[in-house]
Design a protein around this motif. Structure first.
Motif: not given
Length: 117
Positions: A13-28
């Motif tokens: 979950a934390l990695l998903g949130v981090f990737v969402f903020t850094a790379r966007g929805e598709a990456a998350a």
């Protein structure tokens, strides 16, 4: 093994949130999908292996391994063919299992009654 599963969920979950903020929805979403696949794999292992080892049935253990890898192969084929999931981020989500297993080995302590005499 509860620590393993909870730790895996939290890190994913934390990695998903981090990737969402850094790379966007598709990456998350790809990271979360990879984390979900590895979580389901871990859950299956946590539930089945103690039962299989207690019964000491080699054929059932081998059948379980073959079935699990066939299912994993089908899932990975589906992901590889999908246009919605990014493979690199999916693999990152799958890789969370390594951190979960290492954290469990370092921080989780067995119950006193489970220690060998």
């Amino acid at each position: 093994m509860r620590f393993l599963l909870v730790f895996h969920i939290v890190v994913t979950a934390l990695l998903g949130v981090f990737v969402f903020t850094a790379r966007g929805e598709a990456a998350a979403l790809s990271v979360l999908a990879g984390g979900l696949v590895s979580f389901l794999n871990l859950t299956f292992l946590v539930i089945t292996w103690p039962r299989l080892l207690a019964k000491k049935q080699v054929a059932l253990a081998i059948a379980t391994i073959v079935f699990k890898f066939a299912l994993l192969g089908w899932i990975l084929y589906f992901v590889a063919q999908s246009q919605a999931i990014r493979l690199g981020w999916f693999a990152t989500g799958l890789g969370v299992v390594i951190a979960s297993v290492l954290a469990t080995a370092i921080f989780a302590t067995p119950k006193d009654e489970e220690l060998p005499a």
